[in-house]
Design an enzyme around this catalytic site. Structure first.
Site, mmCIF file in Angstrom:
data_model
loop_
_atom_site.group_PDB
_atom_site.id
_atom_site.type_symbol
_atom_site.label_atom_id
_atom_site.label_comp_id
_atom_site.label_asym_id
_atom_site.label_seq_id
_atom_site.Cartn_x
_atom_site.Cartn_y
_atom_site.Cartn_z
ATOM 1 C CG HIS A 106 -1.743 -1.042 1.562
ATOM 2 N ND1 HIS A 106 -1.333 -2.172 2.196
ATOM 3 C CD2 HIS A 106 -3.072 -1.194 1.330
ATOM 4 C CE1 HIS A 106 -2.370 -2.992 2.342
ATOM 5 N NE2 HIS A 106 -3.429 -2.425 1.820
ATOM 6 C CG ASP A 159 1.762 -0.936 3.351
ATOM 7 O OD1 ASP A 159 0.937 -0.590 4.194
ATOM 8 O OD2 ASP A 159 1.548 -1.792 2.455
#
Ligand code: XUL
Ligand code: CO
Length: 440
Positions: A101, A104
Site C-alpha cells: 500500500h 506502508d
C-alpha cells in the site's frame, strides 16, 4: 552493505526429510511440475504491510515484533532502512514479487503534496533495489482506511471532500505502480460499506463507488497502465457490511455498472471463509466466469470470526486452491501473495522467514498434489459422468435450447421411471485424502 538479517543466509531446498526450520521441504523453485517450474506456477509475493510495516499490535496490546530497523527514529530514514531490509528478505527467501500500500512504504506528511514527495523518494529507492535484485512488483494499492479522514469510507464516504482526496491518492498510487511496472493494481474496499443503514444512502454510495472505479479505469488508459485491475472481495471488517461482499456480489456490481471488462478478482482465503464460503468456492466461481487473476494466500481460524491473516498451512485448502488455479491455466496476470502475518507471539526476525517458508511449502505441495489429481483425472471424470444425461437425449435438447416447458411436460408424462445415481461424496473425499497422503 549493512546486513539486516544477520545469521540467516539464502533459504535452500533441502527436501522433505530436512529438520532445518530455515529450509524448504517441498518448494524447489526449479522443479518442473506439468511442464512449468514451481516458481513459474506459484509466483510468490510478500505483503509489505504485514511483513515490514506491521508490528504485531492487537486491540489489547502494543507492537511486539522485533525488527532490525526499530531503533531508527526519523520516519524517512526508517522507511528507507525498511525497504532495503525488505529486498534482503526477498532475495534470501527467493520470492519473485512483493505488494504494497502507498502508506506502508512511506510516511504521511502534513499535506498531500508532502506525502507525495515522501512517496516519490521511497519509490526512487525501491526502483533501484528492484533493478539490482530482479525482484518485481506484483501489485500496488492505496490505503484508504487507516487515516481518520476515511472514518466514513473513501469512495463511499458521505463527504465529497473525502471522495476527492481518495481519488487523488489512488491516482498517485496508480502512477507509482505503473512506474514500478506492477503486474496489477488492487482495489480492496477497506471501509467501503456501512455500520448502520439508519444513516446510509446505499444507492448513492454504490453509484459513487462505480463512478470512482470508472475514473480509475479512465486514468489507467490515460497514463498507459495496462496492468490488471483486481477487486478483492471481503464481506465484513472493518465495517459491519462491506459492499464487495464476495465474488458473486462483486460480479453483479461490476456488470450492473458496466465495469466487468476492467476488473478481475484477487481472492483471499480468510475473506472467503468470513463470507461463509470455502476458498475453493470463491476460486471456482471466479474461474468459471473468467475472473480469476490473483490470490491473497492465508488462512483464518475456524473458531474466530475475524480476519486473522495466518500463514497458509492447511494442505487440504492449498491443494484445492491449486486444483482451481491449475484449471484456470495458472495466474499469469497475478500471483500468490502472502497477505499473512506471523502470530503476535512469533516476534523474531527468524519467524518472518519460517512463516513464509511453511506457506511456500504448503502451496508447493498443494501444487504437486493438485497436478496429480488432474493427471489422474478421476475427479474430473466422475463429474463429467455425473452430468452425462445432458449430453444425449432430452438433456442434450435442454442444453441446445430445443425444448420448452410443453415439450418437457410431454417427456415427463411418458417417463415414469426416473433413476438417480449416488453422489459418492465420501468416496471422493477418500480419494483426495489418498492423493494428499501419497504425496507427503
Ligand atoms: C485486508 C486486506 C488488504 C488487501 C489490500 O483484509 O486483505 O490487506 O489485501 O488492501
Ligand atoms: Co488481502
Amino acid at each position: 552493505m549493512n546486513e539486516f538479517f544477520k545469521g540467516i543466509s539464502k533459504i535452500k531446498y533441502e527436501g522433505k526429510d530436512s529438520d532445518n526450520p530455515l529450509a524448504f521441504k517441498y518448494y524447489n523453485p526449479d522443479e518442473v511440475v506439468g511442464g512449468k517450474t514451481m516458481k513459474e506456477h506459484l509466483r510468490f509475493s510478500v505483503a509489505y504491510w504485514h511483513t515490514f510495516t506491521g508490528g504485531g499490535v492487537d486491540p489489547f496490546g502494543a507492537a511486539t515484533f522485533q525488527r532490525p530497523w526499530d531503533s531508527i527514529s526519523d520516519p524517512m530514514d526508517k522507511a528507507k532502512a525498511r525497504m532495503t531490509a525488505a529486498f534482503e528478505f526477498f532475495e534470501k527467501l527467493g520470492v519473485e514479487y512483493f505488494c504494497f500500500h502507498d502508506r506502508d512504504i512511506a510516511p504521511e506528511g502534513d499535506t498531500l503534496a508532502e506525502t507525495n514527495r515522501n512517496l516519490d523518494e521511497i519509490v526512487k529507492l525501491t526502483k533501484e533495489l528492484m533493478a539490482s535484485s530482479g525482484v518485481k512488483l506484483l501489485w500496488g494499492t492505496a490505503s484508504l482506511f487507516t487515516n481518520p479522514r476515511f472514518v466514513h469510507g473513501a469512495a463511499t464516504s458521505c463527504n465529497a471532500d473525502v471522495f476527492a482526496y481518495a481519488a487523488a491518492q489512488v491516482k498517485k498510487a496508480m502512477e507509482i505502480t505503473h512506474e514500478l511496472n506492477g503486474v496489477g493494481y488492487t482495489f480492496w474496499g477497506g471501509r467501503e460499506g456501512y455500520e448502520t443503514l439508519l444513516n446510509t444512502n446505499m444507492k448513492l454510495e454504490l453509484d459513487n463507488l462505480a463512478r470512482f472505479l470508472h475514473m480509475a479505469a479512465d486514468y489507467a488508459k490515460e497514463i498507459g497502465f495496462t496492468g490488471q485491475f483486481y477487486i478483492e472481495p471481503k464481506p465484513k471488517e472493518p465495517t459491519k457490511h462491506q459492499y464487495d461482499f464476495d465474488c458473486a456480489t462483486v460480479l453483479g456490481f461490476l456488470k450492473t455498472y458496466g465495469l466487468d471488462k476492467y476488473f478481475k478478482f484477487n481472492i483471499e482465503t480468510n475473506h472467503a471463509t468470513l463470507a461463509g464460503h470455502t476458498m475453493q468456492h470463491e476460486l471456482h466461481f471466479a474461474r468459471i466466469n473468467g475472473m480469476l487473476a490473483s490470490v491473497d494466500a492465508n488462512q483464518g481460524d475456524m473458531l474466530l470470526g475475524w480476519d486473522t491473516d495466518q500463514f497458509p498451512t492447511d494442505l487440504y485448502v492449498t491443494t484445492l486452491a491449486m486444483y482451481e488455479i491449475l484449471k484456470n491455466g495458472g495466474l499469469p496476470r497475478g500471483g500468490l501473495n502472502f497477505d499473512a502475518k506471523p502470530r503476535r507471539a512469533s516476534f523474531t526476525p527468524e519467524d518472518m522467514f519460517i512463516s513464509h517458508i511453511v506457506g511456500m511449502d504448503s502451496f508447493a505441495l498443494g501444487l504437486k498434489i493438485a497436478h496429480k489429481m488432474l493427471q489422474d483425472g478421476k475427479l474430473e471424470k466422475f463429474v463429467e459422468e455425473r452430468y452425462s444425461s445432458y449430453t444425449k437425449g432430452i438433456g442434450a435438447d435442454i442444453v441446445a435450447g430445443k425444448v420448452g416447458f410443453k415439450e418437457l411436460e410431454q417427456y415427463a408424462l411418458s417417463n415414469n421411471n426416473i433413476k438417480n445415481e449416488s453422489g459418492r461424496q465420501e468416496a471422493l473425499e477418500a480419494l483426495v485424502n489418498k492423493y494428499i497422503l501419497q504425496s507427503i
